[in-house]
Design an enzyme around this catalytic site. Structure first.
Site, PDB file in Angstrom:
ATOM      1  N   SER A 195      25.058  34.914  47.581  1.00  7.42           N
ATOM      2  CA  SER A 195      26.297  35.480  48.130  1.00  7.42           C
ATOM      3  C   SER A 195      25.953  36.329  49.339  1.00  7.42           C
ATOM      4  CB  SER A 195      26.986  36.348  47.077  1.00  7.42           C
ATOM      5  OG  SER A 195      27.917  37.197  47.725  1.00  7.42           O
ATOM      6  N   HIS A 218      27.190  30.973  49.319  1.00  2.49           N
ATOM      7  CA  HIS A 218      28.446  31.471  48.739  1.00  2.49           C
ATOM      8  C   HIS A 218      29.048  32.529  49.661  1.00  2.49           C
ATOM      9  CE1 HIS A 218      31.033  32.331  45.193  1.00  2.49           C
ATOM     10  NE2 HIS A 218      30.933  33.600  45.545  1.00  2.49           N
ATOM     11  N   ASP A 239      32.186  35.196  50.117  1.00  5.69           N
ATOM     12  CA  ASP A 239      33.237  35.928  49.392  1.00  5.69           C
ATOM     13  C   ASP A 239      34.296  36.432  50.358  1.00  5.69           C
ATOM     14  OD1 ASP A 239      32.346  35.957  46.600  1.00  5.69           O
ATOM     15  OD2 ASP A 239      30.594  36.991  47.396  1.00  5.69           O
ATOM     16  N   MET A 268      37.748  38.339  50.852  1.00  4.62           N
ATOM     17  CA  MET A 268      38.595  39.331  50.162  1.00  4.62           C
ATOM     18  C   MET A 268      39.631  39.867  51.139  1.00  4.62           C
ATOM     19  SD  MET A 268      35.759  41.466  48.019  1.00  4.62           S
ATOM     20  CE  MET A 268      34.311  40.662  47.317  1.00  4.62           C
ATOM     21  N   HIS A 313      34.661  31.371  48.215  1.00  2.62           N
ATOM     22  CA  HIS A 313      35.334  31.974  47.056  1.00  2.62           C
ATOM     23  C   HIS A 313      36.469  32.854  47.573  1.00  2.62           C
ATOM     24  CE1 HIS A 313      34.716  35.036  43.467  1.00  2.62           C
ATOM     25  NE2 HIS A 313      35.907  34.455  43.429  1.00  2.62           N
ATOM     26  N   MET A 333      39.188  35.366  47.263  1.00  2.18           N
ATOM     27  CA  MET A 333      39.779  36.437  46.435  1.00  2.18           C
ATOM     28  C   MET A 333      40.938  37.008  47.231  1.00  2.18           C
ATOM     29  SD  MET A 333      36.194  37.974  45.032  1.00  2.18           S
ATOM     30  CE  MET A 333      35.297  37.091  46.291  1.00  2.18           C
ATOM     31  N   MET A 382      34.003  34.726  36.471  1.00  2.00           N
ATOM     32  CA  MET A 382      33.497  35.981  37.032  1.00  2.00           C
ATOM     33  C   MET A 382      32.842  36.803  35.931  1.00  2.00           C
ATOM     34  SD  MET A 382      34.112  36.007  40.278  1.00  2.00           S
ATOM     35  CE  MET A 382      33.516  37.679  40.529  1.00  2.00           C
ATOM     36  N   ASP A 413      29.260  34.575  38.568  1.00  2.00           N
ATOM     37  CA  ASP A 413      29.232  35.372  39.802  1.00  2.00           C
ATOM     38  C   ASP A 413      29.438  36.842  39.444  1.00  2.00           C
ATOM     39  OD1 ASP A 413      29.585  36.396  42.348  1.00  2.00           O
ATOM     40  OD2 ASP A 413      31.336  35.177  42.838  1.00  2.00           O
TER      41      ASP A 413
END
Ligand code: DX5
Ligand code: ZN
Length: 213
Positions: free
Chosen positions: A9, A34, A36, A38, A67, A69, A138, A171
């Site tokens: 990540s 990966h 992330d 957000m 991913h 979020m 998660m 994760d």
């Protein structure tokens, strides 16, 4: 060869040197990268958007595993695919019609994943289990890197493995020990940020996550 895949990540990378950090993980034997995303609404933190995906696309051959979020992921999925995402994972808690959200990602020609917060039961996956390439369970509350692994998720991994044959990704708080316990429970894709980016020897750390250390 281990059946375990490792997806560093980049949230834990040096953001001033994202390209080099990504290449460092590729050279160390990572399987996917990966990312992330957000939005400050679905989770109380802000990170990267499609420009970072686009910037990293030419620097690595590895699949970019995005991913999301974020709230209303349907609005943004096409932009991330356009930017170069190979895999897009949406949170079940962020959409009102999960099966529809999964079909949207599929239609765009990329691999599709569904993520669940630690408290969300696997029953919500029923409407789409046959259609998803990956389920992300998660192992921390989403939002920040560097949190402690939540062992209460282990029975959920075991229960999902009984009914699902494709990738189960974990994760949050993944290190050599928690990789071993989640893979025994049935997980096969390890996302790790802090553990890999702070490792003195990332090659050895990736091998450790694969159970080869
Ligand atoms: C948390 C993110 C994770 C996080 C993992 O919301 O989805 O990918 O970066 O970080 P570590 O491995 O540091 O727990
Ligand atoms: Zn993540």
């Amino acid at each position: 060869m281990s059946r375990i895949l490792v997806a560093p990540s980049i949230l834990a990378a040096d953001f001033g040197r994202l390209a080099e950090e990504t290449q460092r993980m590729e050279q160390a034997g990572a399987d996917w990268i990966h990312l992330d995303v957000m939005d400050g609404h679905f989770v109380p933190n802000l990170t990267i958007g499609p420009q970072a995906v686009q910037a990293l696309r030419p620097v690595t051959k590895l699949p970019l595993d995005v991913h999301l979020m974020i709230e209303n992921p349907d609005r943004y999925v096409p932009i991330f695919v356009e930017a170069g995402a190979d895999r897009v994972t949406v949170h079940a808690e962020a959409v009102s019609d999960l099966a529809k959200a999964v079909r949207q990602v599929r239609k765009l020609g990329v691999k599709v994943g569904v993520a669940l917060r630690p408290q969300t039961g696997i029953d919500v996956l029923k409407s789409c289990l046959e259609e998803i390439d990956l389920a992300l369970l998660m192992t921390v509350n989403p939002g920040f890197g560097g949190q402690a692994f939540m062992p209460e998720v282990l029975p959920k991994i075991e229960a999902l493995r009984k009914i699902y044959g494709r990738y189960i990704q974990v994760d949050g708080g993944i290190n050599q020990e928690t990789a071993a316990s989640t893979s025994s429970a049935g997980a096969d894709v390890m996302v790790a940020g802090t553990y890999l980016f702070q490792a003195k020897d990332p090659k050895q750390a990736i091998a450790a996550l694969k159970g080869e250390g």
